[in-house]
Design a protein around this motif. Structure first.
Motif, PDB file in Angstrom:
ATOM      1  N   GLU A  38       4.044  -1.629  12.928  1.00 25.61           N
ATOM      2  CA  GLU A  38       4.902  -2.363  11.991  1.00 25.61           C
ATOM      3  C   GLU A  38       4.155  -3.587  11.449  1.00 25.61           C
ATOM      4  OE1 GLU A  38       7.734  -1.414  10.668  1.00 25.61           O
ATOM      5  OE2 GLU A  38       7.613   0.435  11.848  1.00 25.61           O
ATOM      6  N   ILE A  67      -5.335  11.928   4.045  1.00 21.50           N
ATOM      7  CA  ILE A  67      -4.068  11.191   4.094  1.00 21.50           C
ATOM      8  C   ILE A  67      -3.877  10.556   2.722  1.00 21.50           C
ATOM      9  CG2 ILE A  67      -2.767   9.292   5.145  1.00 21.50           C
ATOM     10  CD1 ILE A  67      -4.478   9.560   7.646  1.00 21.50           C
ATOM     11  N   ARG A  68      -2.708  10.756   2.113  1.00 26.08           N
ATOM     12  CA  ARG A  68      -2.453  10.155   0.801  1.00 26.08           C
ATOM     13  C   ARG A  68      -1.071   9.519   0.812  1.00 26.08           C
ATOM     14  NH1 ARG A  68      -4.017  10.640  -4.402  1.00 26.08           N
ATOM     15  NH2 ARG A  68      -5.555  12.185  -3.809  1.00 26.08           N
ATOM     16  N   CYS A  69      -1.047   8.205   0.771  1.00 25.88           N
ATOM     17  CA  CYS A  69       0.228   7.491   0.698  1.00 25.88           C
ATOM     18  C   CYS A  69       0.250   6.702  -0.604  1.00 25.88           C
ATOM     19  CB  CYS A  69       0.405   6.574   1.896  1.00 25.88           C
ATOM     20  SG  CYS A  69       0.498   7.493   3.455  1.00 25.88           S
ATOM     21  N   ASP A  70       1.229   7.009  -1.439  1.00 21.44           N
ATOM     22  CA  ASP A  70       1.325   6.372  -2.759  1.00 21.44           C
ATOM     23  C   ASP A  70       2.076   5.044  -2.703  1.00 21.44           C
ATOM     24  OD1 ASP A  70       0.041   8.537  -3.788  1.00 21.44           O
ATOM     25  OD2 ASP A  70       1.868   9.584  -4.403  1.00 21.44           O
ATOM     26  N   SER A  71       2.598   4.704  -1.528  1.00 24.35           N
ATOM     27  CA  SER A  71       3.360   3.459  -1.381  1.00 24.35           C
ATOM     28  C   SER A  71       3.325   3.049   0.089  1.00 24.35           C
ATOM     29  CB  SER A  71       4.816   3.673  -1.806  1.00 24.35           C
ATOM     30  OG  SER A  71       5.439   4.606  -0.926  1.00 24.35           O
ATOM     31  N   ALA A  73       5.930   2.467   1.710  1.00 21.88           N
ATOM     32  CA  ALA A  73       7.030   3.232   2.309  1.00 21.88           C
ATOM     33  C   ALA A  73       6.536   4.591   2.816  1.00 21.88           C
ATOM     34  CB  ALA A  73       8.152   3.417   1.285  1.00 21.88           C
ATOM     35  N   MET A  74       5.651   5.229   2.038  1.00 24.04           N
ATOM     36  CA  MET A  74       5.128   6.525   2.467  1.00 24.04           C
ATOM     37  C   MET A  74       4.223   6.355   3.696  1.00 24.04           C
ATOM     38  SD  MET A  74       3.368   9.499   0.107  1.00 24.04           S
ATOM     39  CE  MET A  74       4.576   9.435  -1.208  1.00 24.04           C
ATOM     40  N   SER A  76       4.700   4.111   5.850  1.00 21.02           N
ATOM     41  CA  SER A  76       5.669   3.880   6.908  1.00 21.02           C
ATOM     42  C   SER A  76       6.254   5.202   7.418  1.00 21.02           C
ATOM     43  CB  SER A  76       6.770   2.972   6.357  1.00 21.02           C
ATOM     44  OG  SER A  76       7.750   2.748   7.318  1.00 21.02           O
ATOM     45  N   ASP A  77       6.452   6.170   6.517  1.00 19.74           N
ATOM     46  CA  ASP A  77       6.900   7.506   6.943  1.00 19.74           C
ATOM     47  C   ASP A  77       5.868   8.144   7.871  1.00 19.74           C
ATOM     48  OD1 ASP A  77       9.328   7.503   5.562  1.00 19.74           O
ATOM     49  OD2 ASP A  77       8.386   8.202   3.712  1.00 19.74           O
ATOM     50  N   ARG A  78       4.595   7.906   7.572  1.00 21.10           N
ATOM     51  CA  ARG A  78       3.524   8.421   8.433  1.00 21.10           C
ATOM     52  C   ARG A  78       3.586   7.781   9.810  1.00 21.10           C
ATOM     53  NH1 ARG A  78      -0.860  11.478   8.438  1.00 21.10           N
ATOM     54  NH2 ARG A  78      -0.944  12.713   6.551  1.00 21.10           N
ATOM     55  N   ASP A  80       6.257   6.668  11.233  1.00 16.56           N
ATOM     56  CA  ASP A  80       7.405   7.289  11.914  1.00 16.56           C
ATOM     57  C   ASP A  80       6.997   8.617  12.549  1.00 16.56           C
ATOM     58  OD1 ASP A  80       9.156   5.285  11.352  1.00 16.56           O
ATOM     59  OD2 ASP A  80      10.089   6.273   9.627  1.00 16.56           O
ATOM     60  N   ALA A  81       6.237   9.420  11.792  1.00 24.83           N
ATOM     61  CA  ALA A  81       5.796  10.710  12.331  1.00 24.83           C
ATOM     62  C   ALA A  81       4.899  10.488  13.545  1.00 24.83           C
ATOM     63  CB  ALA A  81       5.061  11.514  11.261  1.00 24.83           C
TER      64      ALA A  81
END
Lengths: 168, 417
Positions: A38, A67-71, A73-74, A76-78, A80-81
């Protein structure tokens, strides 16, 4: 002693303080390796992109990433996983980040490159080099200090040893 | 002083498959070095079509990529006239690797050691000092270039997918796949030009057959892959089916996603997270793009290919064997030339599910590593494959291990085990 031309014509840190950028990368390594995800996410601005890809894709001009995170938030989803849905054997990661240099400067941001090495230690196994490569990042000025607006981690060896659990 | 003698290796000729037959797999199939050598000879260098490349990776004359068939390094080339060739990447002279680049464009390949030069199709074009220097040395007068080329494989291409075989007398790909599996293959490779999006590669410390078992096993996917289950992409109660070809060597697993909701199919899953929601929903925004209701189609094509279609992420997963306890997985992601930018971005985002850092597939590489560790210390034990019964027939659900049973039924025939 002579200096190479690129070193002599080194870009300035512009709107940033070089020491605070070094601290940003130190925090990045320490927070990731200690599993403080976090707090690690807080090193990125909300609209940040985070991309990890193999050097061969860059060299061949191919857009795919590992790994591709456009934000944020994305990203953060990773996280979480990573912390709640994925299965993996326990391991310890150590990010070693060096050669942090400004390579381009704008009003509120600096393009930064750095080298990384990630050591990985699995239970019952010897420590090994998981990956080595370079970052090509954009660091911006915020009220909280310098933060990543883009992070692009390019790993050199095309073959990832088993899995990439901890982000680079 | 006492000496403990290491266990004597068991000769392959003394190996015996468990009496229970298709519902058992002895763990030595993952660890026996002599068996691995026999696999290379009978499977990878035998009568089988190995996937080597997408034609879109080598679109222009002279384009080439390096890859492997089994553990033999090969170069996939396109010659000046546009024909595709597959040749062994090993100089006919002293065995040196001729081509070092992973990909590139070249109409000739020159060995770095003594400059023997080869054409795209492997023909030896020439070599320095063939007639000697100043009357000294030189190759024998009867030296014939035609007998010293790079070894050529038989090549076949269907709708942009290139396969190769060391066996030059093999049946057509259509006959090889059989009508059902050919139909699923043609669903993705329907003749539209492909666009290569990029590569992910990983080394997995496990025997290569564990990868096929994994993809032929829908039972695990509905339990191990909590991310898939949580977001409804793959679940035990989703409409599904498993279909084999007549031999059992190829199979396809077909399923259809459902909405994210609590249902009976997740009751047995301890780790499922009904509270989890995506903070950035664009991570998973699949759209229907193929005819029919299937949203997951995982096809395994003997001996080295998995064609992956999960939502809109399309990839070739190529197995490269390295040793009895290690293989490489090479993921080539693709879309179609006709994709708009939105679809390309969607495919690139959904690639987050797969590969060495995949939100889903990390589970598999990790479990395969542990499966190999278990097999290595279980030489006198065997795996159990009784989920869904002991038959070898197509099913219309996913609570089954039938495709693994069918795979080993064929494997035993080829390997004479």
């Amino acid at each position: 002693m002579t200096q190479s031309a690129p070193a002599r014509s080194r870009t300035s840190w512009g709107p940033l303080d070089g020491g605070s950028v070094r601290e940003l990368y130190d925090d990045y390594a320490a927070l990731l390796d200690d599993g403080h995800y976090e707090a690690w996410l807080d090193l990125f601005v909300a609209g940040a992109t985070y991309i990890v890809t193999a050097r061969e894709n860059i060299e061949r001009g191919l857009p795919l990433a590992t790994i591709r995170c456009d934000s944020r938030a994305m990203l953060s989803d990773r996280v979480d996983a990573l912390t709640s849905t994925q299965f993996f054997a326990r391991r310890i990661a150590r990010h070693v980040i060096t050669a942090i240099r400004p390579v381009g400067v704008d009003a509120g941001s600096v393009d930064v490159t750095a080298n990384f090495v990630v050591f990985e230690t699995l239970v019952d196994e010897a420590t090994r080099v998981h990956s080595a490569g370079t970052y090509a990042d954009q660091v911006v000025v915020t009220d909280e200090g310098p933060r990543f607006a883009t992070k692009l981690a390019i790993y050199d060896a095309p073959l990832v040893p088993t899995s990439m659990i901890v982000p680079l | 002083m006492e000496f403990s003698l290491a266990e004597r290796p068991i000769a392959l000729s003394d190996r015996r498959w468990p009496d229970a037959g298709v519902t058992r797999v002895p763990f030595w199939v993952y660890t026996d070095v002599a068996l691995y050598e026999r696999e290379q000879e009978r499977i990878f260098r035998g009568p089988s079509w190995s996937y080597v490349a997408l034609a879109a990776e080598i679109p222009e004359a002279g384009d080439f990529v390096r890859t492997s068939v089994g553990d033999v390094p090969v170069i996939v080339t396109r010659d000046r006239k546009g024909a595709v060739h597959v040749v062994v990447n090993r100089c006919a002279h002293r065995g040196v690797v001729v081509c070092n680049a992973a990909s590139g464009n070249a109409t000739t390949f020159t060995c770095p050691y003594h400059q023997w030069q080869y054409a795209s199709d492997g023909r030896l074009l020439g070599l320095p000092f063939k007639k000697g220097v100043g009357g000294h040395g030189g190759m024998p007068a009867d030296f014939d270039n035609a007998e010293h080329g790079l070894q050529q494989l038989c090549v076949i291409e269907r709708n942009g997918v290139v396969f190769a075989s060391f066996d030059h007398g093999l049946a057509s790909l259509e006959e090889y796949l059989g009508p059902t599996n050919l139909g699923w293959f043609d669903r993705v490779f329907d003749g539209r030009p492909l666009r290569v999006l990029g590569y992910q590669r990983q080394t997995v410390p496990a025997n290569w057959k564990l990868m096929f078992e994994n993809i032929k096993d829908p039972y695990h996917a509905s339990l191990l892959h909590v991310f898939l289950v949580t977001f409804g992409l793959f679940r035990a109660d989703n409409p599904s089916k498993t279909q084999m070809d007549a031999t059992g060597q190829h199979s396809v697993l077909v399923s259809q996603r459902s909405e994210q909701r609590e249902v009976t199919g997740t009751d047995d899953i301890k780790r499922v997270r009904h509270d989890l929601v995506l903070r950035d929903p664009t991570l998973l925004d699949p759209v229907r793009e193929f005819p029919g209701s299937a949203t997951v189609v995982m096809q395994t094509i003997w001996p080295n290919l998995i064609v992956q279609q999960q939502s809109n992420t399309l990839a070739m997963r190529q197995l490269v064997t390295r040793s009895v306890d290690e293989f490489e997985l090479h993921w080539t992601y693709f879309g179609y030339e006709s994709d708009d930018e939105e679809m390309t971005q969607r495919r690139l985002r959904q690639a987050n599910l797969m590969g060495p850092a995949g939100l889903v597939s990390i589970d598999d590489s990790e479990v395969m590593r542990l499966a190999q560790q278990g097999a290595a210390v279980g030489q006198h034990h065997e795996a159990l494959l009784e989920m869904g019964g002991a038959d070898l027939d197509d099913t219309d659900h996913m609570v089954t291990e039938v495709a693994i049973r069918a795979f080993y039924d064929h494997y035993r025939t080829v390997m004479e085990l």
